[in-house]
Scaffold this motif. Structure first.
Motif, short mmCIF file in Angstrom:
data_model
loop_
_atom_site.label_atom_id
_atom_site.label_comp_id
_atom_site.label_asym_id
_atom_site.label_seq_id
_atom_site.Cartn_x
_atom_site.Cartn_y
_atom_site.Cartn_z
N ALA A 30 1.17 6.14 -3.21
CA ALA A 30 1.14 4.85 -2.43
C ALA A 30 0.78 3.52 -3.19
O ALA A 30 1.15 2.33 -2.98
CB ALA A 30 0.82 4.67 -1.07
N GLU A 36 -5.93 0.91 -3.85
CA GLU A 36 -6.26 1.04 -2.37
C GLU A 36 -7.73 0.57 -1.64
O GLU A 36 -8.10 0.13 -0.65
CB GLU A 36 -6.36 2.75 -2.15
CG GLU A 36 -7.58 3.35 -2.70
CD GLU A 36 -7.38 3.67 -4.21
OE1 GLU A 36 -8.06 4.37 -4.68
OE2 GLU A 36 -6.42 3.33 -4.63
N LEU A 42 -4.43 -0.44 5.20
CA LEU A 42 -3.43 0.55 5.10
C LEU A 42 -4.19 1.82 4.88
O LEU A 42 -3.41 2.98 5.30
CB LEU A 42 -2.83 -0.25 3.53
CG LEU A 42 -2.10 -1.27 3.89
CD1 LEU A 42 -1.44 -1.73 2.59
CD2 LEU A 42 -1.29 -1.39 4.96
N ILE A 45 -4.26 3.44 8.05
CA ILE A 45 -3.03 3.94 8.73
C ILE A 45 -2.40 5.15 7.96
O ILE A 45 -1.65 5.93 8.31
CB ILE A 45 -2.03 2.86 8.61
CG1 ILE A 45 -2.42 1.39 9.30
CG2 ILE A 45 -0.54 3.10 8.98
CD1 ILE A 45 -1.82 0.25 9.15
N GLY A 46 -2.57 5.07 6.64
CA GLY A 46 -2.17 6.05 5.85
C GLY A 46 -2.82 7.63 6.30
O GLY A 46 -2.33 8.67 6.28
N ILE A 49 -0.91 8.77 9.17
CA ILE A 49 0.54 9.40 8.65
C ILE A 49 0.34 10.66 8.05
O ILE A 49 1.08 11.65 8.28
CB ILE A 49 1.02 8.40 7.57
CG1 ILE A 49 1.37 7.01 8.21
CG2 ILE A 49 2.16 8.99 6.96
CD1 ILE A 49 2.02 5.89 7.29
N LEU A 67 6.25 4.19 0.45
CA LEU A 67 5.24 3.18 0.78
C LEU A 67 4.75 2.18 -0.49
O LEU A 67 4.09 1.36 -0.56
CB LEU A 67 4.17 3.41 1.57
CG LEU A 67 4.70 4.09 3.11
CD1 LEU A 67 3.64 4.55 3.97
CD2 LEU A 67 5.29 2.56 3.59
N THR A 71 2.72 -3.94 0.52
CA THR A 71 1.35 -3.92 1.50
C THR A 71 1.68 -4.62 2.76
O THR A 71 0.64 -4.96 3.49
CB THR A 71 0.56 -4.62 0.45
OG1 THR A 71 1.20 -5.95 0.29
CG2 THR A 71 0.05 -4.12 -0.83
N GLU A 73 1.65 -4.32 6.35
CA GLU A 73 1.16 -3.54 7.41
C GLU A 73 2.15 -3.06 8.44
O GLU A 73 2.42 -2.00 8.81
CB GLU A 73 0.12 -4.18 8.06
CG GLU A 73 -0.71 -3.24 9.15
CD GLU A 73 -1.89 -3.82 9.44
OE1 GLU A 73 -2.22 -3.75 10.76
OE2 GLU A 73 -2.83 -4.38 8.92
N GLU A 75 5.41 -2.43 8.08
CA GLU A 75 6.17 -1.32 7.32
C GLU A 75 5.32 -0.11 7.38
O GLU A 75 5.81 1.01 7.85
CB GLU A 75 6.51 -1.50 5.95
CG GLU A 75 7.47 -2.75 5.70
CD GLU A 75 8.11 -2.94 4.41
OE1 GLU A 75 8.22 -1.79 3.66
OE2 GLU A 75 8.25 -3.87 3.86
N TRP A 76 4.06 -0.06 7.25
CA TRP A 76 3.23 1.08 7.36
C TRP A 76 3.31 1.44 8.80
O TRP A 76 3.21 3.00 8.96
CB TRP A 76 1.68 0.86 6.69
CG TRP A 76 1.75 0.82 5.36
CD1 TRP A 76 2.33 -0.18 4.58
CD2 TRP A 76 1.19 1.70 4.33
NE1 TRP A 76 2.13 0.36 3.12
CE2 TRP A 76 1.20 1.18 3.14
CE3 TRP A 76 0.30 2.85 4.57
CZ2 TRP A 76 0.79 1.67 1.98
CZ3 TRP A 76 -0.46 3.25 3.49
CH2 TRP A 76 -0.42 2.74 2.13
N ARG A 80 4.34 5.03 10.69
CA ARG A 80 3.33 6.02 11.62
C ARG A 80 4.13 6.17 12.93
O ARG A 80 3.70 7.12 13.73
CB ARG A 80 2.12 5.23 11.45
CG ARG A 80 1.08 6.06 12.24
CD ARG A 80 -0.10 5.09 12.60
NE ARG A 80 0.33 4.08 13.73
CZ ARG A 80 -0.54 3.15 14.43
NH1 ARG A 80 -1.72 3.13 13.85
NH2 ARG A 80 -0.25 2.42 15.04
#
Length: 544
Positions: A30, A36, A42, A45-46, A49, A67, A71, A73, A75-76, A80
């Protein structure tokens, strides 16, 4: 070298991962390395997921790829919180997750992916095979004059790899092989629906509107066309993907040709046909004809030269084939041609008419003593392969006028001498990017006509050339060279003085070259100062 390229590759089995390892894998795909730490929200959230992926690496990697580089948020969070997670799932069933990734694809990429359902599980895809397959069905289009269809297809293959829908097995520089995970294959079947169909038994009902048909059961390939299939007149593809087994019934092939007049792809590889029906010339829409590994066929009907729309013709490993058709020059749209023939010479006036060729291969032409002059007329040729032609003694002078040629592969030609009578670079138009030489007993040095490719050459591979002794001085001019592999060249004892000038070189591999390997030992080797700048060095399989 030839065995290395066409050899079997063991399957790669994916296993379950812990949540910690899943998160690590997810972040790897990602984010760029270290990125990261700049997006801890993120990462949080990851982590949520990843918990939904049930420890399955394929799902983790696929979503990470999806993803990548975003970046935002929102979309992430949308991934989820998507309803796809609410679907009832069986044990280890991750198809809903993969379907979600499929839904995010651009429409054109979905088409290419759906066609992959034609191939059986665990199938080893060759990049050029799949690209030609797509091209035959008109999927590859461009409105740019300098954009090759093959390059567009390659880009789509790389996109499928980037989202883990295909997984690269081996990269041979001028082509690569890949496989599809079983669960991804299940997804391809589900999205292809009735457009693509694999017939497992003649008792199966074939959808009336099926357009692309493959046969998976070797037990019925000698039988007649099933009645259910005869009710369909929309078939555009007939494909026999079973390795080592193809259709045995000539009447099956003849009836298929007469029934399916709009075929674009006809794959009869591994068949045991002795005769190809003359009616093959009726398939005016045919773009792709695969006859490779047909070990019994001795001649081809001249009517094959009436297939003016043909783009791909594969005659590789047709070891009984006496000669290629006399009027092969009529195939003016041919872009990909593989030849195995028992001819001593090729029909020069015909071969030079194939001006649309991008790929030309001569393989196991055991009686071939000389190629054809007039190669300069193949103005679009990008890849030339000459392998396992033991009686071939020389290359035509015209090979140096192939201005579009990017890849030259020559292997297992024991009598071949690359030094021509006029071995110079005068008027030479070659601008190679990749040069692969192997099993050439008469290779002592590189011919001078290769010098003009010094500014463009990116990959050089030399293997099993027992008499190869030294590199020319002009090797130091190969400023674009990125990868050099030297294997089984026992007479090669040193590298040229200017080797350190190869500042673009990123990987150097030396194996079973005892005299040279000793001089390239770290610090203590006499040639070490010449190679110390190379980031990645392998000596006899060990990384330095």
């Amino acid at each position: 070298m030839v065995a290395r390229i066409i050899g079997n590759v063991p399957a790669y089995n994916l296993t379950g991962l812990s949540q910690k390892d899943c998160l690590s894998l997810f972040l790897k795909w990602a984010f760029n390395e270290g990125q990261e730490t700049q997006h801890l929200n993120l990462v949080r959230i990851g982590r949520e997921i990843v918990k939904k992926c049930a420890g399955v690496p394929l799902a983790v990697r696929t979503l990470g790829c999806l993803l990548y580089s975003t970046t935002d948020e929102r979309e992430w969070l949308s991934i989820r919180d998507d309803d796809i997670w609410k679907l009832k799932q069986r044990n280890n069933d991750i198809l809903p997750v993969l379907k979600f990734s499929y839904d995010q694809m651009q429409p054109s990429l979905k088409q290419y992916f759906a066609f992959c359902s034609m191939f059986p599980k665990n199938y080893l895809f060759y990049s050029f095979e799949l690209i030609q397959f797509w091209m035959a069905h008109g999927l590859l289009q461009t409105d740019q004059e300098n954009k090759e269809l093959e390059d567009i297809g390659l880009q789509y293959m790389k996109e499928l790899c980037s989202v883990s829908f295909l997984q690269v097995v081996d990269d041979y520089e001028f082509f690569f092989t890949c496989k599809m995970h079983d669960l991804i294959h299940d997804l391809s079947l589900s999205v292809a629906q009735n457009d693509c169909f694999t017939l497992n038994s003649f008792k199966e009902n074939v959808p009336e509107k099926v357009r692309h048909l493959s046969f998976s059961d070797a037990g019925f390939l000698s039988q007649e066309v099933p009645k259910a299939l005869l009710q369909s007149d929309k078939v555009r593809t007939m494909f026999f993907p079973i390795n080592g087994v193809g259709p045995c019934s000539e009447s099956f092939v003849r009836l298929s040709i007469s029934k399916f007049k709009y075929l674009r792809v006809l794959n009869l590889s591994d068949s045991c046909l002795e005769v190809l029906p003359c009616s093959i010339g009726m398939l005016k829409h045919l773009r792709y004809l695969d006859l490779h590994r047909n070990v019994r066929i001795k001649e081809l009907p001249e009517s094959i030269c009436d297939l003016h729309n043909l783009q791909t013709l594969r005659l590789k490993e047709c070891i009984q084939l006496e000669e290629i058709p006399q009027d092969i020059g009529n195939l003016i749209n041919l872009r990909f041609l593989e030849i195995t023939t028992n001819q001593i010479r090729l029909p020069e006036n015909e071969m030079e008419c194939l001006s649309s060729l991008r790929f030309l291969s001569f393989f196991e032409c055991h009686k071939l003593e000389r190629s054809f002059e007039g190669m300069q007329h193949l103005t679009a040729l990008r890849t030339l392969v000459i392998a396992s032609c033991p009686r071939l003694t020389s290359l035509p002078r015209s090979i140096t006028h192939l201005s579009a040629l990017e890849t030259l592969v020559i292997g297992d030609c024991g009598k071949l001498d690359l030094i021509t009578k006029h071995d110079d670079d005068e008027d030479c138009m070659l601008r190679l990017r990749s040069l692969l030489l192997g099993e050439l007993a008469r290779l002592v040095e590189l011919p001078r006509w290769l010098h003009v490719s010094a500014s463009t050459l990116q990959y050089l591979y030399i293997d099993d050339c027992p008499n190869f002794m030294a590199f020319p001085v002009w090797l130091q001019d190969c400023k674009a060279l990125q990868k050099l592999e030297l294997l089984r060249c026992p007479q090669l004892s040193s590298l040229p003085k200017g080797f350190s000038h190869l500042t673009s070189l990123r990987k150097l591999t030396i194996g079973h070259c005892p005299n040279l390997a000793g001089k390239c030992q770290m610090v203590i080797g006499a040639d070490w100062p010449k190679i110390a700048h190379v980031p990645e060095i392998y000596l006899d399989g060990l990384k330095v």
